[in-house]
Design a protein around this motif. Structure first.
Motif, PDB file in Angstrom:
ATOM      1  N   ARG A 166       0.849  -1.180   0.000  1.00 42.41           N
ATOM      2  CA  ARG A 166       0.000   0.000   0.000  1.00 42.41           C
ATOM      3  C   ARG A 166       0.895   1.245   0.000  1.00 42.41           C
ATOM      4  O   ARG A 166       2.076   1.171   0.309  1.00 42.41           O
ATOM      5  N   PRO A 167       0.349   2.410  -0.320  1.00 43.70           N
ATOM      6  CA  PRO A 167       1.179   3.623  -0.365  1.00 43.70           C
ATOM      7  C   PRO A 167       1.794   3.964   0.990  1.00 43.70           C
ATOM      8  O   PRO A 167       1.275   3.593   2.044  1.00 43.70           O
ATOM      9  N   VAL A 168       2.893   4.675   0.940  1.00 45.26           N
ATOM     10  CA  VAL A 168       3.465   5.306   2.126  1.00 45.26           C
ATOM     11  C   VAL A 168       2.823   6.682   2.242  1.00 45.26           C
ATOM     12  O   VAL A 168       2.789   7.441   1.269  1.00 45.26           O
ATOM     13  N   VAL A 169       2.302   6.999   3.410  1.00 43.66           N
ATOM     14  CA  VAL A 169       1.644   8.289   3.631  1.00 43.66           C
ATOM     15  C   VAL A 169       2.590   9.220   4.373  1.00 43.66           C
ATOM     16  O   VAL A 169       3.177   8.850   5.396  1.00 43.66           O
TER      17      VAL A 169
ATOM     18  N   THR B 266       6.268   1.354  -4.183  1.00 41.16           N
ATOM     19  CA  THR B 266       4.884   1.801  -4.072  1.00 41.16           C
ATOM     20  C   THR B 266       4.803   3.313  -4.174  1.00 41.16           C
ATOM     21  O   THR B 266       5.814   4.011  -4.279  1.00 41.16           O
ATOM     22  N   ALA B 267       3.583   3.832  -4.141  1.00 43.53           N
ATOM     23  CA  ALA B 267       3.360   5.273  -4.263  1.00 43.53           C
ATOM     24  C   ALA B 267       3.599   5.969  -2.931  1.00 43.53           C
ATOM     25  O   ALA B 267       3.523   5.360  -1.857  1.00 43.53           O
ATOM     26  N   LEU B 268       3.890   7.252  -3.016  1.00 47.11           N
ATOM     27  CA  LEU B 268       3.946   8.102  -1.833  1.00 47.11           C
ATOM     28  C   LEU B 268       2.766   9.064  -1.889  1.00 47.11           C
ATOM     29  O   LEU B 268       2.580   9.776  -2.874  1.00 47.11           O
ATOM     30  N   LYS B 269       1.977   9.065  -0.822  1.00 46.97           N
ATOM     31  CA  LYS B 269       0.828   9.958  -0.738  1.00 46.97           C
ATOM     32  C   LYS B 269       1.146  11.065   0.257  1.00 46.97           C
ATOM     33  O   LYS B 269       1.274  10.820   1.460  1.00 46.97           O
ATOM     34  N   ALA B 270       1.310  12.279  -0.256  1.00 45.80           N
ATOM     35  CA  ALA B 270       1.625  13.429   0.595  1.00 45.80           C
ATOM     36  C   ALA B 270       0.328  14.105   1.008  1.00 45.80           C
ATOM     37  O   ALA B 270      -0.439  14.575   0.171  1.00 45.80           O
ATOM     38  N   VAL B 271       0.079  14.135   2.312  1.00 46.94           N
ATOM     39  CA  VAL B 271      -1.163  14.677   2.852  1.00 46.94           C
ATOM     40  C   VAL B 271      -0.888  16.011   3.528  1.00 46.94           C
ATOM     41  O   VAL B 271      -0.074  16.096   4.446  1.00 46.94           O
ATOM     42  N   HIS B 272      -1.575  17.032   3.051  1.00 47.63           N
ATOM     43  CA  HIS B 272      -1.438  18.377   3.617  1.00 47.63           C
ATOM     44  C   HIS B 272      -2.832  18.903   3.932  1.00 47.63           C
ATOM     45  O   HIS B 272      -3.753  18.781   3.117  1.00 47.63           O
ATOM     46  N   ALA B 273      -2.999  19.461   5.121  1.00 49.14           N
ATOM     47  CA  ALA B 273      -4.291  20.019   5.521  1.00 49.14           C
ATOM     48  C   ALA B 273      -4.149  21.500   5.813  1.00 49.14           C
ATOM     49  O   ALA B 273      -3.113  21.958   6.288  1.00 49.14           O
ATOM     50  N   TRP B 274      -5.188  22.248   5.524  1.00 48.98           N
ATOM     51  CA  TRP B 274      -5.171  23.679   5.774  1.00 48.98           C
ATOM     52  C   TRP B 274      -6.531  24.112   6.299  1.00 48.98           C
ATOM     53  O   TRP B 274      -7.543  23.439   6.110  1.00 48.98           O
TER      54      TRP B 274
ATOM     55  N   VAL C  39       3.790   9.884  -7.039  1.00 50.61           N
ATOM     56  CA  VAL C  39       3.447  10.806  -5.959  1.00 50.61           C
ATOM     57  C   VAL C  39       1.982  11.219  -6.086  1.00 50.61           C
ATOM     58  O   VAL C  39       1.539  11.681  -7.136  1.00 50.61           O
ATOM     59  N   ILE C  40       1.250  11.019  -5.002  1.00 43.33           N
ATOM     60  CA  ILE C  40      -0.155  11.424  -4.927  1.00 43.33           C
ATOM     61  C   ILE C  40      -0.233  12.608  -3.982  1.00 43.33           C
ATOM     62  O   ILE C  40       0.149  12.502  -2.811  1.00 43.33           O
ATOM     63  N   GLU C  41      -0.720  13.732  -4.476  1.00 41.38           N
ATOM     64  CA  GLU C  41      -0.803  14.939  -3.655  1.00 41.38           C
ATOM     65  C   GLU C  41      -2.230  15.132  -3.162  1.00 41.38           C
ATOM     66  O   GLU C  41      -3.184  15.131  -3.959  1.00 41.38           O
TER      67      GLU C  41
ATOM     68  N   SER D 139       0.729   1.553   3.947  1.00 40.62           N
ATOM     69  CA  SER D 139       1.668   0.555   4.458  1.00 40.62           C
ATOM     70  C   SER D 139       2.465   1.130   5.622  1.00 40.62           C
ATOM     71  O   SER D 139       2.877   0.402   6.520  1.00 40.62           O
ATOM     72  N   LEU D 140       2.684   2.436   5.584  1.00 45.35           N
ATOM     73  CA  LEU D 140       3.456   3.126   6.608  1.00 45.35           C
ATOM     74  C   LEU D 140       3.074   4.591   6.588  1.00 45.35           C
ATOM     75  O   LEU D 140       2.850   5.159   5.516  1.00 45.35           O
ATOM     76  N   VAL D 141       2.973   5.188   7.762  1.00 42.97           N
ATOM     77  CA  VAL D 141       2.703   6.623   7.889  1.00 42.97           C
ATOM     78  C   VAL D 141       3.967   7.285   8.426  1.00 42.97           C
ATOM     79  O   VAL D 141       4.557   6.807   9.406  1.00 42.97           O
ATOM     80  N   VAL D 142       4.378   8.372   7.794  1.00 40.84           N
ATOM     81  CA  VAL D 142       5.592   9.085   8.204  1.00 40.84           C
ATOM     82  C   VAL D 142       5.213  10.483   8.674  1.00 40.84           C
ATOM     83  O   VAL D 142       4.590  11.248   7.933  1.00 40.84           O
ATOM     84  N   VAL D 143       5.593  10.809   9.912  1.00 39.46           N
ATOM     85  CA  VAL D 143       5.356  12.133  10.469  1.00 39.46           C
ATOM     86  C   VAL D 143       6.640  12.630  11.121  1.00 39.46           C
ATOM     87  O   VAL D 143       7.545  11.841  11.420  1.00 39.46           O
ATOM     88  N   GLY D 144       6.720  13.916  11.334  1.00 38.50           N
ATOM     89  CA  GLY D 144       7.924  14.504  11.914  1.00 38.50           C
ATOM     90  C   GLY D 144       7.755  14.882  13.367  1.00 38.50           C
ATOM     91  O   GLY D 144       6.642  15.000  13.882  1.00 38.50           O
ATOM     92  N   ARG D 145       8.880  15.043  14.031  1.00 36.42           N
ATOM     93  CA  ARG D 145       8.910  15.565  15.399  1.00 36.42           C
ATOM     94  C   ARG D 145      10.064  16.544  15.508  1.00 36.42           C
ATOM     95  O   ARG D 145      11.225  16.173  15.280  1.00 36.42           O
ATOM     96  N   ARG D 146       9.742  17.783  15.828  1.00 35.62           N
ATOM     97  CA  ARG D 146      10.788  18.786  15.954  1.00 35.62           C
ATOM     98  C   ARG D 146      11.596  18.548  17.224  1.00 35.62           C
ATOM     99  O   ARG D 146      11.038  18.366  18.313  1.00 35.62           O
TER     100      ARG D 146
END
Length: 300
Positions: A161-164, A189-197, A241-243, A262-269
Motif C-alpha cells: 500500500r502507499p506510504v503516507v 509503491t506510491a507516496l501519498k503526501a497529505v497536507h491540511a489547511w 506521488v499522490i498529492e 503501508s506506513l505513515v511518516v510524520v515529523g517531530r521537531r
C-alpha cells in the motif's frame, strides 16, 4: 551509528509484531536485525522470597528474544539476527540503544473499537528523547496484513500500500520527506503526501458573500504542496506521488489516509529544552489513532 534495525522486545504480542515488521524492513534495507530485550531485574528481597536467582533471571531474559529470533530466522532466512538482553528500565535503556541504530521499532497495543495505538509509558518517552527514527507497530492483525495487500492483477505477488507522508508546507523538512520517499522507493509503491489547511477567521466571515475565496485558497495551498514536492519528484522519478491538499484538521487527514497505508511518516521537531521533550499535537494524535505502522522522524 551502527547500520542495523533494532527492535525493543519484551515478549508481548505487540513487540513480536514489531519484530516481524522489523525483519521485513531489515530485508528491504539489506541490514542485520538486532533484538534488544530490556528486562528489569527483580529486587533482591523479592528474588530471595520466590527463590529466583540471578542465574534464573538471566535465563528468562535470554529465552524470550531467543524464541523470537528462532522464528524470524525460519521465516526470513536471509536476515542476520542478533540478540542482546540488557538489564534496566525500558524507558531509560531504549533511548540509549536508539543512538546506535539506524531505525528503532517498538510495539504498541491496538485500541479495541478505535483501531489505533495505545502508545503507553515506554513508547512516548523513547520517541521524545531520541533523534533516531522510531516506528511503532500495533498488534492485533499480523504485520503483513497491516501493510501488504494482494495485487489486483493476475500476479499473486503482494503489493505494498502507499506510504503516507504528513507534510507541513509552511515548515517542510528534508529529513522527514527523504525518509518517506526512501520507504516508498524500497517498497516499489506510491507516496501519498497529505497536507491540511484551515480557513483564516477573516476568510470564514467573508465566505457567505464571497464563496469563491475558499476555492482560491484551496488552489493556492495545492500549488504550494506541488512546489514543495517538485524537487523530490525529480530525485525519485520512479516513485508515484499522490498529492492531497484538503481543508480540515491535519491529524484527522493523516489518520484517515492511514487506513490504506503501508506506513505513515510524520515529523517531530527536536526541542533541546531543560523542561523535557514534546512530540507535537499532530504526531501525538497520529500515534494514537493511525491504523498503520507509524514512523516518527526527528528533525531540527
Amino acid at each position: 551509528m551502527s547500520r542495523t534495525i533494532t527492535v525493543g522486545l519484551d515478549g508481548s504480542l505487540e513487540s513480536r509484531a514489531a519484530a516481524e515488521w522489523a525483519a521485513r524492513e531489515a530485508k528491504l534495507r539489506g541490514l542485520p536485525l538486532r533484538l534488544v530485550h530490556v528486562w528489569e531485574p527483580v529486587p533482591e528481597p523479592v528474588a530471595e522470597s520466590v527463590h529466583l536467582s540471578a542465574e534464573k533471571q538471566r535465563h528468562w531474559s535470554e529465552r524470550i528474544p531467543g524464541e523470537v529470533a528462532a522464528k524470524i530466522r525460519s521465516r526470513h532466512p536471509g536476515v542476520e539476527v542478533t540478540v542482546e538482553p540488557i538489564p534496566g528500565r525500558p524507558m531509560d535503556v531504549l533511548p540509549e540503544v536508539a543512538k546506535d541504530t539506524e531505525l528503532l521499532v517498538l510495539g504498541s497495543r491496538g485500541l479495541s473499537g478505535l483501531g489505533g495505538f495505545l502508545v503507553g509509558s515506554v513508547g512516548m518517552p523513547v520517541i521524545a528523547h531520541t533523534d533516531t527514527p522510531v516506528v511503532l507497530v500495533r498488534s492485533g492483525e499480523q504485520a503483513a496484513g497491516e501493510y501488504e495487500r494482494e495485487s489486483s492483477g493476475t500476479s499473486s505477488a503482494a503489493a505494498y500500500r502507499p506510504v503516507v507522508l504528513g507534510l507541513d508546507t509552511d515548515h517542510p523538512d528534508d529529513t522527514v520527506i527523504a525518509f518517506a520517499f526512501e520507504e516508498a522507493a524500497r517498497r516499489g509503491t506510491a507516496l501519498k503526501a497529505v497536507h491540511a489547511w484551515t480557513l483564516p477567521t477573516y476568510y470564514v466571515s467573508a465566505l457567505p458573500s464571497a464563496p469563491e475565496l475558499g476555492g482560491e485558497l484551496g488552489r493556492q495551498e495545492a500549488a504550494t504542496l506541488a512546489k514543495v514536492l517538485r524537487p523530490w519528484r525529480e530525485k525519485y522519478p520512479d516513485v508515484e506521488v499522490i498529492e492531497e491538499s484538503r481543508s480540515g484538521s491535519a491529524a484527522s487527514r493523516v489518520i484517515e489516509a492511514a487506513h490504506e497505508a503501508s506506513l505513515v511518516v510524520v515529523g517531530r521537531r527536536i526541542r533541546r529544552s531543560p523542561f523535557g521533550a514534546r512530540i507535537g499535537p499532530v504526531t501525538h494524535a497520529v500515534l494514537h489513532h493511525a491504523t498503520a505502522p507509524v514512523a516518527v522522524v526527528a528533525h531540527d
